[in-house]
Design a protein around this motif. Structure first.
Motif, short mmCIF file in Angstrom:
data_model
loop_
_atom_site.label_atom_id
_atom_site.label_comp_id
_atom_site.label_asym_id
_atom_site.label_seq_id
_atom_site.Cartn_x
_atom_site.Cartn_y
_atom_site.Cartn_z
N GLY A 123 74.30 -10.27 79.12
CA GLY A 123 73.10 -9.53 79.50
C GLY A 123 72.48 -8.76 78.34
O GLY A 123 71.26 -8.65 78.23
N LEU A 124 73.34 -8.27 77.45
CA LEU A 124 72.84 -7.48 76.31
C LEU A 124 72.49 -8.34 75.09
O LEU A 124 71.52 -8.04 74.39
CB LEU A 124 73.89 -6.44 75.90
CG LEU A 124 74.06 -5.24 76.82
CD1 LEU A 124 75.32 -4.48 76.46
CD2 LEU A 124 72.85 -4.31 76.75
N PHE A 125 73.28 -9.40 74.84
CA PHE A 125 73.17 -10.03 73.52
C PHE A 125 72.89 -11.53 73.51
O PHE A 125 72.74 -12.10 72.44
CB PHE A 125 74.45 -9.76 72.71
CG PHE A 125 74.61 -8.30 72.35
CD1 PHE A 125 73.85 -7.73 71.35
CD2 PHE A 125 75.51 -7.50 73.04
CE1 PHE A 125 73.99 -6.39 71.03
CE2 PHE A 125 75.66 -6.17 72.73
CZ PHE A 125 74.89 -5.61 71.72
N ASP A 126 72.82 -12.17 74.66
CA ASP A 126 72.56 -13.61 74.67
C ASP A 126 71.06 -13.87 74.74
O ASP A 126 70.43 -13.70 75.78
CB ASP A 126 73.27 -14.26 75.88
CG ASP A 126 73.16 -15.78 75.87
OD1 ASP A 126 72.38 -16.30 75.05
OD2 ASP A 126 73.85 -16.43 76.67
N GLU A 127 70.50 -14.30 73.62
CA GLU A 127 69.04 -14.50 73.56
C GLU A 127 68.60 -15.70 74.39
O GLU A 127 67.43 -15.81 74.74
CB GLU A 127 68.59 -14.67 72.10
CG GLU A 127 68.73 -13.37 71.30
CD GLU A 127 68.38 -13.54 69.83
OE1 GLU A 127 67.94 -14.64 69.45
OE2 GLU A 127 68.57 -12.57 69.07
N GLU A 128 69.53 -16.60 74.69
CA GLU A 128 69.16 -17.80 75.47
C GLU A 128 69.40 -17.60 76.97
O GLU A 128 69.24 -18.51 77.76
CB GLU A 128 69.99 -18.99 74.98
CG GLU A 128 69.68 -19.38 73.55
CD GLU A 128 70.68 -20.38 73.00
OE1 GLU A 128 71.47 -20.94 73.81
OE2 GLU A 128 70.69 -20.60 71.79
#
Length: 681
Positions: free
Chosen positions: A507-512
């Protein structure tokens, strides 16, 4: 230290209602609990300082005098909390009986260890006296020795109930489970926490279903105060030694409880006494120790002398003197008695210092329950105290550290705790499907223009601190259990969701990331595992309600904070919720599912953490990323089937809609697995 940005600032109307008593001497929460006094199993969920101890006194006296129970046994987690159940002249305030505990039956005041007091419990059970107070440990030992039958026809009242667990290894939980199965006593359970913090259920579902729940929310409690109007919660990052940067966060003019880090934590220097000395030195010039209280006297550069209570000292005599001075009932209403309290493991649960304006904690605390208890120290109402805050000070991940992964975990846990506290502190949500027959409900303010049958309405009842929000396509719970969860236990569902490591990392760091992977798939799995007894439709109703509650809170915060992250005035949160509802053309459940619940937390994280550290956290999480697991693929395929039922075609890999594409990936992954399995035969 980087810029201080509170992750949430909640404002309250301060209308005085929660501190006003009725003709029987009961405050609002106590009156609500007393109305349910006839229930055999009663669970009271209410914040610290809302008056749970006295609520129990009223209920226990009624059970002893009017419901035929022989005795009441009050069980508290530690000896210091036993004082909350000392004698109270309740008739003086309008009740029909006084609360009196014979000195020999308050075992929290008796010398010796918990196991040595078991004989006293037996003597009490054999006596005609009616009220006993003891610790959880003493009670466990007594049940081990005498069996559950010895407690028939009695009231067992468990304070700080979150210490109980349905895990078979938890003795108190196991004993209560057996007693409830035997069904020959009454139980009143009380807790100021809405979650244990270690992701274990407090009760098994079949036991929990037997309890009638009385919920009094933080919002109701704080709205009903006379003086306290705003509460800030923030996590801030530092590099180097925390003691060097402490005064950038600690304001010596605010009454503060400072919890230094556990000696085993990353933030600790491993020498707690040197840390305290460093803090005292940073505050000013030491002037000596007060002979009567044991408080350290520190002269500030402006000449003012601070009175600092050190509860970290290992010398038992010194620490006991300081602790006794803090508990001195004659000083309870004296604001000048002490200015700063420095503690390690003390001054949390059950500790009452009404003047505390700032609870400052260094290092992530392992349990969310502990964080709730610490915040509770700052949420007491006191004359002249209009603002209070909780700050969690966390060490930034350091490139030179071996324990970078541990630092990343602490960061994620602190964000999870912050998200949960936002849910706990804001008003309650009641979601309704938007249908043409809906009408305005009495007591709810629908904003400018009032209730509009053509739109999705947002009503707010200030007295009950409750939103009523219409959402198109919302699934309503059918069974009483699902309705109870949607009404009272959404925070426990959200707790499991934000504490799920994969969920918060992505939720915080997955750009995809496609948000529905979290809101539909991950939340769906969490609801299924928490409530396997519900049917699929009820599980979907709980999932939708939990996602809506989490995303409404986050979107209201986004509206409030805007670009400058400065929180607005009193009715801001209500305005934020309304604005989010107005800003979308159609407020439907699909739209709510398309919002990443962690996007606002990331925006705040990016402002509080240095760019290098943020990149480092992202890199650690990216390295762990798994494209797709077979289990996730199966979940996506199930949702693809539902998509086909609704639209007549399967999701397409070439769709411009990211969620449709993701479902198609799940179907393709399963097909590939099936083909590979056939080829291997």
């Amino acid at each position: 230290m980087t810029k201080s940005v509170p992750s949430v600032c909640v404002s309250y109307p301060a209308n005085g209602s929660s501190t006003t008593s009725n003709e029987m001497g009961m405050r609002a929460m106590q009156e609500r609990a007393y109305e349910k006094r006839g229930e055999q199993y009663l669970l009271i969920k209410s914040p610290p300082a809302s008056g749970k101890s006295r609520a129990l006194m009223f209920i226990a006296l009624d059970k002893l005098h009017n419901q035929g129970l022989k005795q009441a046994i009050i069980v508290v987690p530690e000896k210091s909390i036993g004082s909350s159940f000392a004698d109270e002249p309740l008739t003086k305030f309008g009740f029909w009986a006084d609360w009196t505990v014979a000195p020999r039956w308050n075992l929290c005041n008796a010398p010796g260890g918990d196991d040595g007091k078991v004989g006293s419990v037996r003597s009490f059970l054999d006596s005609d006296d009616q009220i006993l107070v003891c610790t959880h440990a003493t009670f466990r030992f007594a049940v081990d020795k005498f069996g559950i039958e010895a407690f028939d026809d009695r009231l067992i009242a468990v304070d700080e109930f979150h210490h109980v667990s349905a895990n078979p290894d938890n003795k108190l939980g196991a004993h209560l489970g057996e007693m409830i199965a035997r069904d020959k006593l009454h139980v009143v359970a009380m807790t100021g926490s809405y979650f244990r913090g270690d992701t274990e259920a407090v009760l098994g579902p079949e036991d929990e279903a037997k309890f009638e729940t009385v919920t009094y929310t933080y919002y109701e409690q704080l709205s009903g105060y006379t003086y306290l109007k705003t509460l800030d919660i923030g996590y801030f990052f530092y590099s180097g030694s925390y003691a060097d940067d402490l005064l950038k966060v600690l304001d010596p003019d605010e009454k503060t409880i400072l919890h230094i880090p556990n000696v085993n934590s990353r933030e600790s220097t491993k020498d707690k006494h040197r840390e305290v000395e460093h803090i005292l030195d940073a505050l000013g010039e030491w002037q000596g120790t007060d002979a009567e209280t044991g408080f350290q006297q520190i002269k500030r550069p402006d000449g003012r002398v601070l009175r600092v209570a050190d509860l970290v000292d290992d010398e038992a005599a010194k620490r006991e003197r300081v602790s006794a001075a803090l508990k001195d009932p004659k000083q309870k209403n004296n604001r000048d008695h002490v200015d700063i309290i420095i503690a390690l493991g003390m001054a949390k649960e059950g500790f009452d210092w009404i003047w505390c304006e700032h609870a400052l904690t260094v290092g992530y605390r392992s349990s969310l329950t502990e964080i709730v208890q610490i915040i509770g120290r700052a949420t007491r109402d006191a004359k002249g105290k209009t603002h209070s805050r909780f700050t969690n000070l966390i060490a930034e991940p350091d490139a030179s550290e071996e324990a970078v992964k541990e630092a990343v975990n602490d960061t994620l846990k602190a964000i999870a705790a912050s998200l949960l506290m936002e849910q706990v502190l804001t008003p309650k949500f009641e979601f309704k499907p938007k249908v043409a027959t809906n009408t305005a409900q009495e007591g709810f303010d629908y904003g400018e223009g009032g209730f509009d049958p053509e739109k999705c309405n947002v009503g707010f009842n200030e007295d009950s601190g409750k939103f009523q929000i219409e959402i198109k396509g919302l699934t309503q719970p059918k069974s009483p259990e699902a309705s109870r969860i949607c009404e009272n236990d959404l925070n426990e569902v959200i707790t499991a969701f934000v504490q799920d490591k994969t969920t918060i990392e992505r939720g915080l760091f997955d750009e995809e990331l496609v948000p529905e992977e979290l809101t539909q798939v991950r939340m769906g799995k969490i609801v299924q595992s928490k409530f396997p007894e519900l049917d699929a439709e009820d599980q979907e109703a709980v999932r939708q309600h939990a996602v809506a509650a989490l995303n409404f809170t986050q979107q209201a915060k986004k509206t409030l904070l805007g670009d400058d992250t400065e929180a607005q005035a009193s009715t801001a949160f209500v305005t934020g919720v309304r604005q989010f509802a107005m800003n979308v053309r159609d407020l439907d459940i699909d739209l709510i599912d398309r919002i990443n619940p962690f996007s606002e937390a990331y925006a705040i994280l990016a402002k509080t953490m240095s760019e290098d550290s943020l990149k480092q956290v992202a890199a650690v999480i990216e390295a762990k990323k798994i494209k797709l697991t077979p289990e996730e693929a199966r979940d996506l395929a199930k949702r693809a089937l539902k998509f086909k039922q609704e639209r007549g075609v399967l999701p397409s890999m070439t769709s411009s809609d990211a969620w449709e594409k993701k479902m198609a990936e799940g179907v393709a992954y399963l097909a590939r697995m099936k083909q590979e399995a056939m080829n291997a035969q």
